[in-house]
Design a protein around this motif. Structure first.
Motif, short mmCIF file in Angstrom:
data_model
loop_
_atom_site.label_atom_id
_atom_site.label_comp_id
_atom_site.label_asym_id
_atom_site.label_seq_id
_atom_site.Cartn_x
_atom_site.Cartn_y
_atom_site.Cartn_z
N GLN A 48 -8.07 37.40 -11.44
CA GLN A 48 -9.23 37.68 -12.28
C GLN A 48 -9.23 39.09 -12.87
OE1 GLN A 48 -12.88 36.60 -10.27
NE2 GLN A 48 -12.35 34.43 -10.23
N ARG A 69 -6.80 42.24 -18.26
CA ARG A 69 -7.13 41.28 -19.32
C ARG A 69 -8.48 41.59 -19.97
NH1 ARG A 69 -4.87 37.52 -15.46
NH2 ARG A 69 -6.99 37.05 -14.70
N GLU A 70 -9.39 42.17 -19.19
CA GLU A 70 -10.70 42.58 -19.70
C GLU A 70 -10.86 44.08 -19.48
OE1 GLU A 70 -12.66 40.56 -21.26
OE2 GLU A 70 -11.70 38.64 -20.77
N ARG A 71 -11.79 44.68 -20.20
CA ARG A 71 -12.02 46.12 -20.07
C ARG A 71 -12.95 46.39 -18.88
NH1 ARG A 71 -13.46 48.82 -25.71
NH2 ARG A 71 -13.49 50.60 -24.29
N TRP A 72 -12.37 46.21 -17.67
CA TRP A 72 -13.17 46.42 -16.48
C TRP A 72 -13.40 47.89 -16.17
CZ3 TRP A 72 -15.99 43.17 -13.73
CH2 TRP A 72 -15.75 41.80 -13.81
N GLU A 105 -5.43 47.80 -22.93
CA GLU A 105 -4.98 46.83 -21.94
C GLU A 105 -4.36 47.50 -20.73
OE1 GLU A 105 -1.78 43.12 -21.65
OE2 GLU A 105 -2.48 43.82 -23.61
#
Length: 295
Positions: A48, A69-72, A105
Protein backbone atom coordinates in the motif's frame (compact mmCIF):
# COMPACT_ATOMS: atom_id res chain seq x y z
CA UNK A 1 -8.63 -16.68 2.38
CA UNK A 2 -6.64 -13.88 0.75
CA UNK A 3 -4.41 -11.95 3.15
CA UNK A 4 -4.82 -8.20 3.11
CA UNK A 5 -1.57 -6.11 2.93
CA UNK A 6 -0.51 -4.70 6.26
CA UNK A 7 -1.02 -0.98 6.76
CA UNK A 8 -1.47 -0.68 10.50
CA UNK A 9 -2.90 2.45 12.05
CA UNK A 10 -2.27 2.81 15.77
CA UNK A 11 -2.03 5.40 18.51
CA UNK A 12 1.32 5.97 20.19
CA UNK A 13 0.92 6.04 23.95
CA UNK A 14 3.28 9.00 24.29
CA UNK A 15 1.92 11.05 21.36
CA UNK A 16 -1.54 12.33 20.63
CA UNK A 17 -1.01 12.25 16.85
CA UNK A 18 -2.07 9.28 14.72
CA UNK A 19 0.89 7.14 13.55
CA UNK A 20 0.72 5.31 10.22
CA UNK A 21 2.97 2.32 9.56
CA UNK A 22 3.56 0.75 6.15
CA UNK A 23 5.02 -2.75 6.27
CA UNK A 24 4.48 -5.92 4.28
CA UNK A 25 3.41 -9.04 6.14
CA UNK A 26 6.38 -11.29 6.89
CA UNK A 27 5.02 -14.19 4.82
CA UNK A 28 4.62 -11.90 1.80
CA UNK A 29 8.05 -10.25 1.91
CA UNK A 30 10.08 -10.50 -1.28
CA UNK A 31 13.25 -8.90 -2.63
CA UNK A 32 13.71 -8.31 -6.35
CA UNK A 33 16.91 -7.69 -8.30
CA UNK A 34 16.95 -5.92 -11.67
CA UNK A 35 19.75 -4.33 -13.62
CA UNK A 36 22.01 -4.00 -16.63
CA UNK A 37 25.42 -2.48 -17.39
CA UNK A 38 24.25 0.94 -16.26
CA UNK A 39 22.43 0.31 -12.99
CA UNK A 40 21.51 -2.42 -10.46
CA UNK A 41 18.47 -2.28 -8.15
CA UNK A 42 17.67 -4.33 -5.06
CA UNK A 43 14.09 -3.62 -3.99
CA UNK A 44 11.39 -4.73 -1.56
CA UNK A 45 7.75 -3.87 -2.35
CA UNK A 46 5.97 -2.27 0.61
CA UNK A 47 2.25 -2.96 0.80
CA UNK A 48 0.00 0.00 0.00
CA UNK A 49 3.00 2.34 -0.21
CA UNK A 50 5.38 1.50 -3.03
CA UNK A 51 8.86 0.10 -2.47
CA UNK A 52 12.20 0.60 -0.81
CA UNK A 53 15.15 0.32 -3.19
CA UNK A 54 18.93 0.20 -3.17
CA UNK A 55 20.15 1.73 -6.42
CA UNK A 56 23.72 1.44 -7.62
CA UNK A 57 24.69 3.29 -10.79
CA UNK A 58 27.77 2.43 -12.79
CA UNK A 59 30.81 4.17 -11.35
CA UNK A 60 29.14 4.86 -7.98
CA UNK A 61 28.22 3.17 -4.72
CA UNK A 62 24.61 2.37 -3.83
CA UNK A 63 22.07 4.79 -2.42
CA UNK A 64 18.72 3.99 -0.76
CA UNK A 65 15.40 5.51 -1.73
CA UNK A 66 11.68 5.06 -1.34
CA UNK A 67 9.37 4.92 -4.31
CA UNK A 68 5.83 6.00 -3.40
CA UNK A 69 2.69 5.44 -5.48
CA UNK A 70 0.91 8.23 -3.57
CA UNK A 71 2.25 11.43 -2.02
CA UNK A 72 2.24 10.11 1.53
CA UNK A 73 5.29 11.97 2.78
CA UNK A 74 5.31 15.70 3.36
CA UNK A 75 8.36 17.82 2.49
CA UNK A 76 10.95 18.28 5.20
CA UNK A 77 13.47 16.08 6.99
CA UNK A 78 12.97 12.38 7.80
CA UNK A 79 14.90 10.05 10.10
CA UNK A 80 16.60 6.97 8.67
CA UNK A 81 17.15 3.97 10.97
CA UNK A 82 18.62 0.49 10.92
CA UNK A 83 16.09 -0.89 13.39
CA UNK A 84 16.66 -3.93 15.56
CA UNK A 85 14.20 -6.80 15.24
CA UNK A 86 11.86 -7.59 18.16
CA UNK A 87 13.55 -11.01 18.50
CA UNK A 88 16.97 -9.37 19.06
CA UNK A 89 16.86 -8.43 22.78
CA UNK A 90 19.47 -5.97 23.90
CA UNK A 91 19.93 -4.49 20.46
CA UNK A 92 18.94 -0.87 19.95
CA UNK A 93 18.06 0.93 16.74
CA UNK A 94 20.92 2.63 14.87
CA UNK A 95 20.09 6.20 13.91
CA UNK A 96 21.69 6.87 10.51
CA UNK A 97 20.77 10.55 10.43
CA UNK A 98 18.39 12.64 8.41
CA UNK A 99 17.35 12.68 4.76
CA UNK A 100 15.71 15.58 2.95
CA UNK A 101 12.21 14.76 1.71
CA UNK A 102 10.82 16.48 -1.35
CA UNK A 103 8.00 16.05 -3.84
CA UNK A 104 7.66 13.40 -6.49
CA UNK A 105 7.50 9.63 -6.80
CA UNK A 106 10.94 9.30 -5.16
CA UNK A 107 10.72 11.60 -2.13
CA UNK A 108 14.34 11.21 -1.06
CA UNK A 109 17.67 9.55 -1.84
CA UNK A 110 20.07 8.64 0.96
CA UNK A 111 23.81 9.15 1.00
CA UNK A 112 26.06 6.30 -0.09
CA UNK A 113 27.29 5.88 3.49
CA UNK A 114 23.74 5.57 4.83
CA UNK A 115 22.89 2.96 2.19
CA UNK A 116 25.99 0.90 2.99
CA UNK A 117 25.08 0.85 6.69
CA UNK A 118 21.49 -0.15 5.87
CA UNK A 119 22.76 -3.09 3.79
CA UNK A 120 25.07 -4.17 6.59
CA UNK A 121 22.14 -3.92 8.97
CA UNK A 122 19.96 -6.10 6.75
CA UNK A 123 22.65 -8.79 6.73
CA UNK A 124 22.54 -8.61 10.56
CA UNK A 125 18.73 -8.91 10.66
CA UNK A 126 17.96 -5.19 11.00
CA UNK A 127 15.18 -3.34 9.18
CA UNK A 128 15.55 -0.13 7.16
CA UNK A 129 13.03 2.28 8.68
CA UNK A 130 12.04 5.78 7.59
CA UNK A 131 10.18 7.95 10.11
CA UNK A 132 8.57 11.18 9.01
CA UNK A 133 5.14 12.74 8.85
CA UNK A 134 2.35 12.57 6.33
CA UNK A 135 1.68 15.18 3.68
CA UNK A 136 -1.90 15.46 4.98
CA UNK A 137 -2.12 16.81 8.50
CA UNK A 138 1.40 16.09 9.64
CA UNK A 139 0.62 12.78 11.40
CA UNK A 140 3.54 10.46 12.19
CA UNK A 141 4.46 8.05 9.41
CA UNK A 142 6.79 5.04 9.35
CA UNK A 143 7.91 2.90 6.39
CA UNK A 144 9.62 -0.36 7.35
CA UNK A 145 11.38 -2.98 5.23
CA UNK A 146 12.00 -6.47 6.58
CA UNK A 147 15.25 -8.49 6.36
CA UNK A 148 13.46 -11.76 5.51
CA UNK A 149 14.94 -13.51 2.42
CA UNK A 150 17.51 -10.76 2.00
CA UNK A 151 20.63 -12.94 1.83
CA UNK A 152 19.87 -14.71 -1.47
CA UNK A 153 18.72 -11.50 -3.15
CA UNK A 154 21.86 -9.73 -1.94
CA UNK A 155 24.02 -12.36 -3.66
CA UNK A 156 22.11 -11.79 -6.90
CA UNK A 157 22.57 -8.05 -6.49
CA UNK A 158 26.34 -8.48 -6.03
CA UNK A 159 26.45 -10.54 -9.23
CA UNK A 160 24.65 -7.73 -11.04
CA UNK A 161 27.14 -5.12 -9.79
CA UNK A 162 30.05 -7.13 -11.21
CA UNK A 163 28.70 -6.37 -14.68
CA UNK A 164 28.41 -2.61 -14.23
CA UNK A 165 30.42 -0.28 -16.41
CA UNK A 166 33.27 1.55 -14.65
CA UNK A 167 31.59 4.95 -15.21
CA UNK A 168 28.19 6.46 -15.88
CA UNK A 169 27.19 9.11 -18.39
CA UNK A 170 27.20 11.99 -15.93
CA UNK A 171 30.77 11.18 -14.91
CA UNK A 172 32.18 11.32 -18.45
CA UNK A 173 29.85 13.61 -20.37
CA UNK A 174 32.56 16.28 -20.04
CA UNK A 175 36.11 15.00 -19.58
CA UNK A 176 39.54 16.58 -19.66
CA UNK A 177 42.17 14.72 -21.69
CA UNK A 178 45.51 16.05 -20.49
CA UNK A 179 48.76 16.79 -22.32
CA UNK A 180 50.76 17.84 -19.24
CA UNK A 181 54.21 17.34 -20.76
CA UNK A 182 53.48 19.92 -23.47
CA UNK A 183 53.49 17.65 -26.53
CA UNK A 184 50.79 16.56 -28.95
CA UNK A 185 51.07 12.81 -28.42
CA UNK A 186 48.61 11.03 -26.17
CA UNK A 187 50.18 9.97 -22.90
CA UNK A 188 49.36 6.58 -21.26
CA UNK A 189 47.07 8.10 -18.63
CA UNK A 190 45.11 9.96 -21.30
CA UNK A 191 44.81 6.81 -23.41
CA UNK A 192 43.51 4.90 -20.38
CA UNK A 193 40.90 7.61 -19.80
CA UNK A 194 39.80 7.44 -23.43
CA UNK A 195 39.58 3.64 -23.24
CA UNK A 196 37.08 3.94 -20.37
CA UNK A 197 35.04 6.45 -22.38
CA UNK A 198 35.13 4.12 -25.40
CA UNK A 199 33.89 1.25 -23.23
CA UNK A 200 30.91 3.36 -22.22
CA UNK A 201 30.21 4.47 -25.80
CA UNK A 202 30.14 0.86 -26.96
CA UNK A 203 27.45 0.11 -24.37
CA UNK A 204 25.35 3.24 -24.96
CA UNK A 205 24.60 3.87 -28.66
CA UNK A 206 22.32 6.79 -27.75
CA UNK A 207 25.46 8.93 -27.31
CA UNK A 208 26.16 9.92 -30.90
CA UNK A 209 27.85 13.31 -30.75
CA UNK A 210 31.37 14.07 -29.50
CA UNK A 211 32.84 17.57 -29.35
CA UNK A 212 36.59 17.98 -28.93
CA UNK A 213 37.99 21.36 -27.87
CA UNK A 214 41.78 21.68 -28.00
CA UNK A 215 43.62 24.04 -25.62
CA UNK A 216 47.14 25.18 -24.77
CA UNK A 217 48.88 27.22 -22.12
CA UNK A 218 50.34 30.67 -22.87
CA UNK A 219 53.98 29.65 -23.13
CA UNK A 220 54.39 30.25 -26.85
CA UNK A 221 53.07 32.81 -29.31
CA UNK A 222 49.41 32.73 -30.19
CA UNK A 223 49.79 31.13 -33.61
CA UNK A 224 51.95 28.35 -32.21
CA UNK A 225 49.51 27.78 -29.36
CA UNK A 226 46.55 27.58 -31.73
CA UNK A 227 48.34 24.97 -33.79
CA UNK A 228 49.27 23.00 -30.68
CA UNK A 229 45.66 23.00 -29.52
CA UNK A 230 44.52 21.81 -32.98
CA UNK A 231 47.05 18.98 -33.07
CA UNK A 232 46.04 17.84 -29.59
CA UNK A 233 42.37 17.73 -30.54
CA UNK A 234 43.32 15.89 -33.73
CA UNK A 235 45.31 13.33 -31.71
CA UNK A 236 42.25 12.57 -29.59
CA UNK A 237 40.06 12.36 -32.68
CA UNK A 238 42.49 9.98 -34.38
CA UNK A 239 42.49 7.73 -31.32
CA UNK A 240 38.69 7.63 -31.20
CA UNK A 241 38.24 6.94 -34.91
CA UNK A 242 40.99 4.33 -34.72
CA UNK A 243 38.82 2.51 -32.16
CA UNK A 244 35.76 2.58 -34.39
CA UNK A 245 34.01 5.87 -33.59
CA UNK A 246 32.59 7.31 -36.86
CA UNK A 247 34.36 10.53 -37.82
CA UNK A 248 31.04 12.16 -38.74
CA UNK A 249 30.00 12.00 -35.08
CA UNK A 250 32.96 14.15 -33.99
CA UNK A 251 33.24 17.93 -34.04
CA UNK A 252 36.79 19.23 -33.64
CA UNK A 253 37.57 22.76 -32.46
CA UNK A 254 40.72 24.47 -31.20
CA UNK A 255 41.22 27.61 -29.13
CA UNK A 256 44.90 28.04 -28.30
CA UNK A 257 45.40 29.78 -24.96
CA UNK A 258 42.05 31.58 -24.90
CA UNK A 259 40.14 29.53 -22.33
CA UNK A 260 42.44 28.38 -19.50
CA UNK A 261 41.11 26.18 -16.73
CA UNK A 262 43.34 27.97 -14.24
CA UNK A 263 45.63 30.99 -14.36
CA UNK A 264 48.87 30.40 -16.29
CA UNK A 265 50.98 31.65 -13.39
CA UNK A 266 53.04 28.55 -12.55
CA UNK A 267 54.22 25.30 -14.10
CA UNK A 268 51.53 23.12 -12.49
CA UNK A 269 48.74 25.37 -13.74
CA UNK A 270 50.16 25.53 -17.23
CA UNK A 271 50.23 21.72 -17.32
CA UNK A 272 46.50 21.66 -16.47
CA UNK A 273 45.73 24.03 -19.32
CA UNK A 274 47.38 21.79 -21.93
CA UNK A 275 44.34 19.65 -22.62
CA UNK A 276 41.45 18.60 -24.83
CA UNK A 277 37.94 18.91 -23.45
CA UNK A 278 35.75 16.02 -24.62
CA UNK A 279 31.98 16.50 -24.44
CA UNK A 280 29.38 13.81 -25.13
CA UNK A 281 25.84 14.50 -26.30
CA UNK A 282 22.76 12.59 -27.29
CA UNK A 283 21.80 14.42 -30.47
CA UNK A 284 20.88 13.67 -34.04
CA UNK A 285 23.83 13.50 -36.42
CA UNK A 286 23.54 16.50 -38.74
CA UNK A 287 26.78 16.29 -40.70
CA UNK A 288 28.36 13.54 -42.79
CA UNK A 289 31.88 14.95 -42.31
CA UNK A 290 33.73 16.04 -39.17
CA UNK A 291 33.49 19.76 -38.54
CA UNK A 292 36.79 21.60 -37.99
CA UNK A 293 36.69 25.15 -36.72
CA UNK A 294 39.03 27.39 -34.73
CA UNK A 295 36.26 28.53 -32.35
Amino acid sequence: MRLRPLAVFFLLASQPALAITFQTRLENVEWTVTGDKFECRLAQPVSQFGSGEFVRRAGEQATFQLSARERWMGPGSATLLAAAAPWQPGRGDINLGRVTVGDGEVPFTSSQEQAARLMTGLLEGRSPVVRHRTAMGGDSLEVRLLPARFGKAYEEYLTCTLGLLPVNYDQIRQSQIGFPSGGVELEPLSQAKLDIILQYLEADPSVNRITLDGHSDNSGNRLTNRDLSRRRAQAVMDYLTGQGIPAEQITLRFHGERYPLVANNNAANRAQNRRVTLRLDREAVVSEQPAIAPD
